[in-house]
Design an enzyme around this catalytic site. Sequence first.
Site, PDB file in Angstrom:
ATOM      1  NE  ARG A 181      84.440 -42.620  92.773  1.00 20.73           N
ATOM      2  CZ  ARG A 181      84.051 -41.386  92.435  1.00 20.73           C
ATOM      3  NH1 ARG A 181      84.226 -40.942  91.212  1.00 20.73           N
ATOM      4  NH2 ARG A 181      83.482 -40.610  93.334  1.00 20.73           N
ATOM      5  CG  HIS A 224      79.068 -40.869  96.161  1.00 22.22           C
ATOM      6  ND1 HIS A 224      80.288 -41.056  96.787  1.00 22.22           N
ATOM      7  CD2 HIS A 224      79.260 -39.846  95.276  1.00 22.22           C
ATOM      8  CE1 HIS A 224      81.164 -40.189  96.294  1.00 22.22           C
ATOM      9  NE2 HIS A 224      80.570 -39.448  95.392  1.00 22.22           N
ATOM     10  CD  GLN A 256      79.034 -35.293  96.744  1.00 16.73           C
ATOM     11  OE1 GLN A 256      79.990 -35.657  96.065  1.00 16.73           O
ATOM     12  NE2 GLN A 256      78.878 -34.026  97.110  1.00 16.73           N
ATOM     13  CG  ASP A 274      74.155 -37.845  90.314  1.00 13.63           C
ATOM     14  OD1 ASP A 274      75.062 -37.271  89.673  1.00 13.63           O
ATOM     15  OD2 ASP A 274      74.283 -38.997  90.793  1.00 13.63           O
ATOM     16  CB  CYS A 280      77.353 -35.301  93.863  1.00 17.93           C
ATOM     17  SG  CYS A 280      76.929 -36.247  92.381  1.00 17.93           S
ATOM     18  NE  ARG A 291      83.110 -36.072  98.477  1.00 13.37           N
ATOM     19  CZ  ARG A 291      83.263 -36.830  97.386  1.00 13.37           C
ATOM     20  NH1 ARG A 291      82.723 -36.451  96.253  1.00 13.37           N
ATOM     21  NH2 ARG A 291      83.917 -37.978  97.432  1.00 13.37           N
TER      22      ARG A 291
HETATM   23  N1  NVA Z   1      75.731 -41.054  90.083  1.00 12.32           N
HETATM   24  C1  NVA Z   1      77.028 -40.615  89.623  1.00 12.32           C
HETATM   25  C2  NVA Z   1      77.758 -39.882  90.722  1.00 12.32           C
HETATM   26  C3  NVA Z   1      79.107 -39.354  90.329  1.00 12.32           C
HETATM   27  C4  NVA Z   1      79.838 -38.693  91.462  1.00 12.32           C
HETATM   28  C5  NVA Z   1      77.830 -41.814  89.135  1.00 12.32           C
HETATM   29  O1  NVA Z   1      77.785 -42.856  89.775  1.00 12.32           O
HETATM   30  O2  NVA Z   1      78.477 -41.698  88.093  1.00 12.32           O
HETATM   31  N1   CP Z   2      81.116 -36.018  93.325  1.00 12.70           N
HETATM   32  C1   CP Z   2      82.129 -36.868  93.075  1.00 12.70           C
HETATM   33  O1   CP Z   2      82.273 -37.939  93.700  1.00 12.70           O
HETATM   34  O2   CP Z   2      82.988 -36.424  92.120  1.00 12.70           O
HETATM   35  P1   CP Z   2      84.161 -37.259  91.426  1.00 12.70           P
HETATM   36  O3   CP Z   2      83.509 -38.300  90.568  1.00 12.70           O
HETATM   37  O4   CP Z   2      84.905 -36.218  90.626  1.00 12.70           O
HETATM   38  O5   CP Z   2      85.016 -37.879  92.488  1.00 12.70           O
END
Ligand code: NVA
Ligand code: CP
Length: 304
Positions: free
Chosen positions: A107, A134, A137, A222, A262, A290
Amino acid sequence: MNNTTVRHFLTLTDLSTEEFKRIIGRATELRAMHHRGEIYEPLKNKVLAMIFEKSSTRTRVSFEAGMAQFGGHAIFLSPRDTQLGRGEPIEDSARVLSRMADCLMVRTFEHEKAETLARYSSVPVINGLTDDVHPCQLLADMQTWYELRGDISGKTVTWVGDGNNMCHSYMHAAKMLGFKLNIACPEGFDPQQRFIDETADSIEIIRDAKAACEGSDLIVTDVWASMGQEEEQKIREKAFRNYQVTGELMALANDDALFMHCLPAHRGEEVSAEVIDGKQSVVWDEAENRLHAQKALLEFLLVQ
Ligand code: NVA
Ligand code: CP
């Protein structure tokens, strides 16, 4: 540079449509097995190394729990306490980690970093979120849809909010699974042009959130400010003020429409409490999936 036959999962388009559907179908079987308490350990003695350069609750816990349930082990690595944080090149880290672990998960911010990790890794690399996409997800979201409503082809999904990483993965899913994706976002917050070019026949940008939601089967949103955009919070609150998913928007969608997010969510910003905590919301199933979807993905990548 390493084994070019290794399969990675950096974006949904690393899968064929058939593989995408197979993984979500398998995820539903794994969910049922897990709920029955069945022990199934196809990854005994296997190790997943997880690099997290951004925060996470769901991604971390679902991969860790999934590896434990599969009889394997997951290692959480953060830049704060590994040499990655002190500047060890990603290429070197990839070569070293993939000599010890059977799979890597990352990540991070720049998508190119995940691509570099994959290029130098001799084992599969899974994208646990980048600034661009992502995909994990979407496995869970589509599993949830199929479990509750069946086939999604020909349906209308409306994305309300930022044209961000989640939106890009929805665009890929629309193209691969044959649904129409309305994207309701304010000017200046469109998805990246290359994703628009890739999926042009499956998407439509509609500025008016109400018009976009009309006749939809699924409404998704989101956060307005993603990880790494914290300093834009105030500007974004202003830009997105007409893009909150409210009961009024949900009422314009079809009667049996579902709501997904998500998570983490901000009640009172991108979604009202009445919607996320209401009857059409399936966010808890979506979050649970997930776990099952990523177990199906790990099995797909690691068990021949
Ligand atoms: N768009 C958000 C998704 C978090 C799971 C981010 O990148 O922070
Ligand atoms: N939806 C998601 O990826 O959550 P986290 O940021 O908690 O992993």
